[in-house]
Design a protein around this motif. Structure first.
Motif, PDB file in Angstrom:
ATOM      1  N   ALA A 162      -6.312  -5.916  12.278  1.00 33.95           N
ATOM      2  CA  ALA A 162      -6.860  -4.625  11.860  1.00 33.95           C
ATOM      3  C   ALA A 162      -7.471  -4.670  10.468  1.00 33.95           C
ATOM      4  O   ALA A 162      -8.387  -3.898  10.155  1.00 33.95           O
ATOM      5  CB  ALA A 162      -5.760  -3.560  11.904  1.00 33.95           C
ATOM      6  N   PHE A 163      -6.994  -5.585   9.623  1.00 34.63           N
ATOM      7  CA  PHE A 163      -7.473  -5.644   8.229  1.00 34.63           C
ATOM      8  C   PHE A 163      -8.425  -6.814   7.975  1.00 34.63           C
ATOM      9  O   PHE A 163      -8.736  -7.115   6.832  1.00 34.63           O
ATOM     10  CB  PHE A 163      -6.269  -5.729   7.281  1.00 34.63           C
ATOM     11  N   LYS A 164      -8.887  -7.434   9.039  1.00 30.93           N
ATOM     12  CA  LYS A 164      -9.907  -8.485   8.864  1.00 30.93           C
ATOM     13  C   LYS A 164     -11.158  -7.872   8.249  1.00 30.93           C
ATOM     14  O   LYS A 164     -11.528  -6.737   8.553  1.00 30.93           O
ATOM     15  CB  LYS A 164     -10.265  -9.102  10.217  1.00 30.93           C
ATOM     16  N   GLY A 165     -11.797  -8.603   7.380  1.00 28.87           N
ATOM     17  CA  GLY A 165     -12.966  -8.088   6.675  1.00 28.87           C
ATOM     18  C   GLY A 165     -12.607  -7.568   5.292  1.00 28.87           C
ATOM     19  O   GLY A 165     -13.501  -7.176   4.529  1.00 28.87           O
ATOM     20  N   LEU A 204      -8.588  -7.766  -0.622  1.00 31.67           N
ATOM     21  CA  LEU A 204      -7.612  -6.690  -0.794  1.00 31.67           C
ATOM     22  C   LEU A 204      -6.382  -7.200  -1.557  1.00 31.67           C
ATOM     23  O   LEU A 204      -5.798  -8.222  -1.206  1.00 31.67           O
ATOM     24  CB  LEU A 204      -7.190  -6.137   0.569  1.00 31.67           C
ATOM     25  N   VAL A 205      -5.998  -6.450  -2.581  1.00 34.25           N
ATOM     26  CA  VAL A 205      -4.857  -6.817  -3.436  1.00 34.25           C
ATOM     27  C   VAL A 205      -3.644  -5.942  -3.147  1.00 34.25           C
ATOM     28  O   VAL A 205      -2.510  -6.421  -3.151  1.00 34.25           O
ATOM     29  CB  VAL A 205      -5.251  -6.703  -4.931  1.00 34.25           C
ATOM     30  N   GLY A 250      -5.904 -12.335   7.513  1.00 31.02           N
ATOM     31  CA  GLY A 250      -7.098 -12.194   6.681  1.00 31.02           C
ATOM     32  C   GLY A 250      -6.818 -11.711   5.272  1.00 31.02           C
ATOM     33  O   GLY A 250      -7.688 -11.797   4.400  1.00 31.02           O
ATOM     34  N   LEU A 251      -5.621 -11.207   5.014  1.00 29.82           N
ATOM     35  CA  LEU A 251      -5.295 -10.684   3.678  1.00 29.82           C
ATOM     36  C   LEU A 251      -4.666 -11.786   2.819  1.00 29.82           C
ATOM     37  O   LEU A 251      -3.494 -11.729   2.455  1.00 29.82           O
ATOM     38  CB  LEU A 251      -4.354  -9.485   3.800  1.00 29.82           C
ATOM     39  N   LYS A 252      -5.455 -12.747   2.474  1.00 34.16           N
ATOM     40  CA  LYS A 252      -4.939 -13.915   1.755  1.00 34.16           C
ATOM     41  C   LYS A 252      -4.728 -13.671   0.270  1.00 34.16           C
ATOM     42  O   LYS A 252      -4.042 -14.437  -0.395  1.00 34.16           O
ATOM     43  CB  LYS A 252      -5.881 -15.103   1.959  1.00 34.16           C
ATOM     44  N   LYS A 253      -5.294 -12.593  -0.246  1.00 37.24           N
ATOM     45  CA  LYS A 253      -5.139 -12.293  -1.680  1.00 37.24           C
ATOM     46  C   LYS A 253      -4.221 -11.106  -1.935  1.00 37.24           C
ATOM     47  O   LYS A 253      -4.123 -10.615  -3.058  1.00 37.24           O
ATOM     48  CB  LYS A 253      -6.506 -12.037  -2.309  1.00 37.24           C
ATOM     49  N   LEU A 254      -3.516 -10.672  -0.888  1.00 36.15           N
ATOM     50  CA  LEU A 254      -2.641  -9.521  -1.017  1.00 36.15           C
ATOM     51  C   LEU A 254      -1.504  -9.807  -2.007  1.00 36.15           C
ATOM     52  O   LEU A 254      -0.800 -10.807  -1.890  1.00 36.15           O
ATOM     53  CB  LEU A 254      -2.054  -9.147   0.347  1.00 36.15           C
ATOM     54  N   VAL A 255      -1.332  -8.895  -2.974  1.00 38.37           N
ATOM     55  CA  VAL A 255      -0.316  -9.048  -4.020  1.00 38.37           C
ATOM     56  C   VAL A 255       0.813  -8.040  -3.844  1.00 38.37           C
ATOM     57  O   VAL A 255       1.983  -8.352  -4.097  1.00 38.37           O
ATOM     58  CB  VAL A 255      -0.947  -8.897  -5.420  1.00 38.37           C
ATOM     59  N   ARG A 256       0.487  -6.835  -3.391  1.00 40.77           N
ATOM     60  CA  ARG A 256       1.493  -5.768  -3.274  1.00 40.77           C
ATOM     61  C   ARG A 256       1.394  -5.103  -1.909  1.00 40.77           C
ATOM     62  O   ARG A 256       0.321  -4.627  -1.517  1.00 40.77           O
ATOM     63  CB  ARG A 256       1.300  -4.740  -4.381  1.00 40.77           C
ATOM     64  N   ALA A 295       0.130 -15.255  -1.897  1.00 41.70           N
ATOM     65  CA  ALA A 295      -0.012 -14.639  -3.224  1.00 41.70           C
ATOM     66  C   ALA A 295       0.857 -13.401  -3.394  1.00 41.70           C
ATOM     67  O   ALA A 295       0.903 -12.826  -4.485  1.00 41.70           O
ATOM     68  CB  ALA A 295      -1.476 -14.280  -3.487  1.00 41.70           C
ATOM     69  N   LEU A 296       1.557 -12.975  -2.329  1.00 38.92           N
ATOM     70  CA  LEU A 296       2.323 -11.738  -2.371  1.00 38.92           C
ATOM     71  C   LEU A 296       3.403 -11.783  -3.453  1.00 38.92           C
ATOM     72  O   LEU A 296       4.197 -12.710  -3.528  1.00 38.92           O
ATOM     73  CB  LEU A 296       2.978 -11.490  -1.007  1.00 38.92           C
ATOM     74  N   ARG A 297       3.415 -10.747  -4.300  1.00 40.81           N
ATOM     75  CA  ARG A 297       4.368 -10.671  -5.407  1.00 40.81           C
ATOM     76  C   ARG A 297       5.346  -9.504  -5.256  1.00 40.81           C
ATOM     77  O   ARG A 297       6.504  -9.621  -5.648  1.00 40.81           O
ATOM     78  CB  ARG A 297       3.614 -10.538  -6.744  1.00 40.81           C
ATOM     79  N   GLU A 298       4.893  -8.390  -4.728  1.00 37.75           N
ATOM     80  CA  GLU A 298       5.763  -7.220  -4.591  1.00 37.75           C
ATOM     81  C   GLU A 298       5.820  -6.773  -3.134  1.00 37.75           C
ATOM     82  O   GLU A 298       4.790  -6.498  -2.520  1.00 37.75           O
ATOM     83  CB  GLU A 298       5.259  -6.056  -5.457  1.00 37.75           C
TER      84      GLU A 298
END
Length: 456
Positions: free
Chosen positions: A102-105, A109-110, A130-136, A157-160
């Motif tokens: 659903a979030f491809k594209g 997104l952070v 697809g959310l490879k840069k998601l942090v939170r 990359a997930l931190r929180e």
């Protein structure tokens, strides 16, 4: 017509970049939404009554807010391709199903917020593909019972991770090995135990919240990899005991909250490695005993909460190593204010950093605050305030009353004697004495008891 298009394009190219961005953001703004361009393009669709997603968003959108709508379903590539999008909020909707992909594209997104969606009870392994840069990521207050172990395989990359107020009965295995996680929120779930492998390889974790669960068992090695942990909430669980070396290796811990459990004793081995702890909560337990040496390594401790327990005493050898901490909370304990607490009273008076220590015993000082208790000394040694002896006290009162009546009777008789002495006859004096005694026997029943010692 072709020349006119070329002319318009040339004019647009001459416009300042900020003006161009503002124009592009507003041009593609969805109906029922508003778009603003301050530092970046923000699309505000919150509280718009939307039952479906808009068909198109501005390509330049950096933030999209869809909070408090009636969205139910997210299809594959639901948002199209938005290369500038950093933040997406879907809080307080009716989402029940999220199609894998659903979030491809949304490659950049952070932050993704999907909290307060009570119908989300299941997530597919490829939900966040697809959310490879998601942090939170915020999944709080949904209806999740578990999440797949490999759901975050791309989110390195997930931190929180916020998953509080769900229905987890165990710590999700999906977080194991996520070396970049710094904050985990799992409070108000139904977690019953912390296994030896629940928190493996979380070497960057600084904040862990497990409060208000049902935890009653913790494996001795459960926290061994949390070497950078600073804030740890274990309060309001069902812990009646802890492993001997439960917090071994947590040398950077600043705050530990164990309040609101069922602990009865505190072992000196629990906190032996916590050299940087500044705040320690042991309140609202059932503590009866604190082992000597428990606090000896807590050289950084500033605040200690021991209130609302069953403590009756706090011997100086238990407390001595942290004698100069800043705040000590001791209220709501049944304190026995004997000589073992004399040091605490002195500390209260000298440093003014603790108050409200009501005495429960001995009965002679019950109800007083420790600050009001006077410790007497005999030959330089403190003497405990005595228990009130009601039998002795009653005897003393009766004895005092008897003495007063004896004195009264003696005065009455002496007065009669003086009057009769004026008549100069011994016989009449003796007669008057007998008559007076007879009168007192009939008019004062208590005197009858008191005559015996006077041999009347």
């Amino acid at each position: 017509l072709q020349g006119r298009g070329t002319f318009i394009f040339s004019v647009l190219c001459l416009l300042p970049q900020a003006v161009l961005a503002r124009w592009a953001c507003a041009r593609a703004c969805p109906p029922s939404c508003s778009c603003t361009q301050e530092k970046s393009c923000s699309v505000l669709c919150d509280r718009s009554g939307l039952a479906e997603l808009p068909k198109e968003f501005p390509c330049e959108a950096a933030a999209i807010n869809l909070d408090k709508n009636r969205l139910k379903f997210l299809s594959e590539r639901a948002f199209g391709t938005l290369p500038s999008l950093k933040s997406l909020s879907l809080d307080h909707n009716n989402i029940s199903f999220i199609t894998p992909g659903a979030f491809k594209g949304l490659a950049n997104l952070v932050e993704l917020k999907m909290a307060h969606n009570e119908y989300i009870s299941y997530l597919h392994t490829r939900t966040f593909t697809g959310l490879k840069k998601l942090v939170r990521l915020d999944l709080s207050d949904c209806n999740l019972f578990n999440i797949p172990d490999r759901i975050f395989i791309e989110q390195t990359a997930l931190r929180e991770l916020l998953c509080f107020q769900n229905n987890f009965r165990r710590i999700p295995g999906a977080i194991r090995g996520m070396e970049n996680l710094t904050h985990i929120y799992l409070e108000r779930n139904k977690i019953e135990a912390v296994a030896y492998n629940s928190l493996l390889s979380l070497g960057s974790l600084r904040y862990l919240n497990l409060q208000e669960n049902r935890i009653n068992v913790i494996h001795e090695q459960a926290f061994q990899d949390l070497v950078r942990l600073e804030n740890f909430y274990l309060n309001d669980n069902l812990l009646s005991d802890l492993p001997r070396l439960a917090f071994r290796g947590l040398i950077h811990l600043k705050m530990l909250n164990l309040g609101g459990n069922q602990l009865t004793n505190v072992s000196k081995t629990w906190f032996s490695d916590l050299v940087e702890v500044e705040i320690l909560y042991l309140d609202r337990n059932q503590l009866l005993y604190i082992e000597e040496g428990t606090f000896e390594n807590l050289t950084s401790l500033i605040t200690l909460h021991l209130n609302s327990n069953n403590l009756t005493t706090l011997p100086f050898p238990v407390f001595q190593p942290i004698y100069f901490l800043g705040r000590l909370y001791l209220f709501k304990n049944p304190w026995e204010c004997d000589c073992s607490l004399e040091w605490l009273k002195d500390w209260m008076e000298n440093y003014k950093l603790v108050r409200d220590i009501p005495c429960a015993s001995p009965s002679s000082v019950a109800g007083l605050d420790l600050s009001e208790v006077v410790f007497t000394k005999v030959n330089g040694t403190c003497v405990d305030p005595a228990e009130l002896n009601l039998t002795t006290a009653s005897s003393e009162v009766a004895s005092t009353t008897e003495n007063r009546f004896h004195s009264l009777i003696s005065k009455l008789l002496q007065q009669e004697l003086r009057e009769e002495m004026g008549n100069g006859t011994e016989s009449r004096r003796n007669g008057t004495l007998v008559d007076s005694c007879s009168y007192l026997r009939h008019t004062c029943p208590l005197c009858l008891f008191l005559f015996t010692p006077l041999q009347m």
